[in-house]
Design a protein around this motif. Sequence first.
Motif, PDB file in Angstrom:
ATOM      1  N   PHE A  53       0.830  -1.204   0.000  1.00 43.82           N
ATOM      2  CA  PHE A  53       0.000   0.000   0.000  1.00 43.82           C
ATOM      3  C   PHE A  53       0.864   1.253   0.000  1.00 43.82           C
ATOM      4  N   TYR A  54       1.871   1.306   0.861  1.00 44.55           N
ATOM      5  CA  TYR A  54       2.646   2.550   0.987  1.00 44.55           C
ATOM      6  C   TYR A  54       3.656   2.732  -0.137  1.00 44.55           C
ATOM      7  N   VAL A  55       4.075   1.653  -0.794  1.00 37.63           N
ATOM      8  CA  VAL A  55       4.891   1.820  -1.995  1.00 37.63           C
ATOM      9  C   VAL A  55       4.070   2.510  -3.081  1.00 37.63           C
ATOM     10  N   VAL A  56       2.849   2.000  -3.311  1.00 38.12           N
ATOM     11  CA  VAL A  56       1.975   2.616  -4.306  1.00 38.12           C
ATOM     12  C   VAL A  56       1.579   4.022  -3.870  1.00 38.12           C
ATOM     13  N   HIS A  57       1.303   4.174  -2.592  1.00 38.05           N
ATOM     14  CA  HIS A  57       0.877   5.480  -2.082  1.00 38.05           C
ATOM     15  C   HIS A  57       1.961   6.532  -2.279  1.00 38.05           C
ATOM     16  N   LEU A  58       3.218   6.152  -2.071  1.00 39.54           N
ATOM     17  CA  LEU A  58       4.321   7.085  -2.292  1.00 39.54           C
ATOM     18  C   LEU A  58       4.373   7.507  -3.752  1.00 39.54           C
ATOM     19  N   VAL A  97       1.943   7.536  -5.888  1.00 40.05           N
ATOM     20  CA  VAL A  97       0.782   8.377  -6.180  1.00 40.05           C
ATOM     21  C   VAL A  97       0.991   9.791  -5.641  1.00 40.05           C
ATOM     22  N   GLN A  98       1.515   9.907  -4.429  1.00 40.74           N
ATOM     23  CA  GLN A  98       1.739  11.233  -3.857  1.00 40.74           C
ATOM     24  C   GLN A  98       2.764  12.029  -4.664  1.00 40.74           C
ATOM     25  N   LEU A  99       3.813  11.365  -5.118  1.00 44.05           N
ATOM     26  CA  LEU A  99       4.797  12.042  -5.962  1.00 44.05           C
ATOM     27  C   LEU A  99       4.167  12.500  -7.270  1.00 44.05           C
ATOM     28  N   THR A 100       3.276  11.691  -7.810  1.00 49.75           N
ATOM     29  CA  THR A 100       2.586  12.062  -9.047  1.00 49.75           C
ATOM     30  C   THR A 100       1.665  13.244  -8.817  1.00 49.75           C
ATOM     31  N   VAL A 101       0.986  13.263  -7.668  1.00 49.53           N
ATOM     32  CA  VAL A 101       0.115  14.396  -7.328  1.00 49.53           C
ATOM     33  C   VAL A 101       0.930  15.687  -7.275  1.00 49.53           C
ATOM     34  N   VAL A 102       2.076  15.639  -6.604  1.00 47.26           N
ATOM     35  CA  VAL A 102       2.924  16.830  -6.479  1.00 47.26           C
ATOM     36  C   VAL A 102       3.430  17.267  -7.852  1.00 47.26           C
ATOM     37  N   ALA A 103       3.896  16.309  -8.653  1.00 50.36           N
ATOM     38  CA  ALA A 103       4.402  16.650  -9.989  1.00 50.36           C
ATOM     39  C   ALA A 103       3.293  17.268 -10.835  1.00 50.36           C
ATOM     40  N   GLY A 104       2.106  16.687 -10.797  1.00 46.41           N
ATOM     41  CA  GLY A 104       0.987  17.244 -11.555  1.00 46.41           C
ATOM     42  C   GLY A 104       0.614  18.635 -11.087  1.00 46.41           C
ATOM     43  N   ALA A 105       0.611  18.833  -9.772  1.00 48.69           N
ATOM     44  CA  ALA A 105       0.260  20.150  -9.232  1.00 48.69           C
ATOM     45  C   ALA A 105       1.281  21.211  -9.658  1.00 48.69           C
ATOM     46  N   VAL A 106       2.570  20.845  -9.655  1.00 50.28           N
ATOM     47  CA  VAL A 106       3.607  21.797 -10.072  1.00 50.28           C
ATOM     48  C   VAL A 106       3.437  22.148 -11.550  1.00 50.28           C
ATOM     49  N   VAL A 107       3.239  21.139 -12.383  1.00 54.02           N
ATOM     50  CA  VAL A 107       3.047  21.388 -13.815  1.00 54.02           C
ATOM     51  C   VAL A 107       1.789  22.226 -14.046  1.00 54.02           C
ATOM     52  N   GLY A 108       0.715  21.889 -13.343  1.00 58.49           N
ATOM     53  CA  GLY A 108      -0.521  22.656 -13.487  1.00 58.49           C
ATOM     54  C   GLY A 108      -0.376  24.092 -13.025  1.00 58.49           C
TER      55      GLY A 108
END
Length: 333
Positions: free
Chosen positions: A293-298, A300-311
């Motif tokens: 769970f926490y491997v996937v969660h990490l 996903v969280q990195l993807t959220v941050v990357a998407g937010a920065v790009v957006g």
Amino acid sequence: MAPTVSVIIPVHNGSKTLQACLAAVYAQRHPVTEVIVVDDASTDDTREIAAGFPCRVLHAEQNAGPAAARNRGIRASTGELLFFLDSDCAPEPEALGNALAILAEQPDVACVHGIYSLRPLYDDGPVEAYRLLHGHYWRLRNVGRVRTTLFAICLIRRAVFADVGGFDERLRASEDVELGDRMGDRYGIVLTDTVVCRHDDDSHLGRLLRKQFGRSQLLVPVALAERGPAGIRANTPAGLLCATLVPATLPLGLAAPALLLVPLGLLLLFVAADPGLLRFVARRRGPGFVVFFYVVHLLVQLTVVAGAVVGGLRHLADRNFGPARVAAAKLPR
């Protein structure tokens, strides 16, 4: 007399789940007045599946996104109350009745939305189990009066759209969050665990991360446009910060192996940032699944941050990227 209820289901290439979704709608213990399926230019057999039910089907020639599909469904509907469902959701038999009961008991409430069941619509493996666990947990954590609307399963008074306007059709994600912000304090919104649907979530990690990256690009523009306090957040700020710092500090190990303790410590802080989530996952799936769970969660969280920065950068370069800066068109009562 009981209020009339129109069910509105936007769908694009929903052949896997639409049958189960519609079957669950017609199995509701509280009868519905009409069911409207808005086919957003599907290229599979979505239309044929919908034709097997006594529902009204609206076809779009070009894919315009869920906001436009929902607006079209609202304009075509007649009900005093509108019950929105995503096509990959199958509501439990008592879902609509429970939502109606909340509206009847709390006259100031205009919108009731529910949560995902831990039981998937189709069991497609551990990635989907991760998604359902996390999605169930953060919704359950926010049960009560909220300022955010989530339209995967949602009952709302029609009059709201005549007052605040319809969905912002420029948004391909977060369109329901933006609508809830426009509702503000004028309309009560309730998130309840008595309105439940089984959901078919993403089951492939690559697809999950690509979708999350696209959706996250609208986080900053939508947040900047919010008129009131922040609404529901699926992730804690501390967790997002620790997740970001884990890969950022890994190069320290090149200078001295002992400095790898820094990203390791941050990883532990990431897991501990939401202790309720850790306990919830361990209780539901056991300690072995916690690691996965926490491997996937990490990731996903990195993807959220990357998407937010790009957006955020896209919004700086083009202020038209994000919510419309004009009033949303009001829809007829």
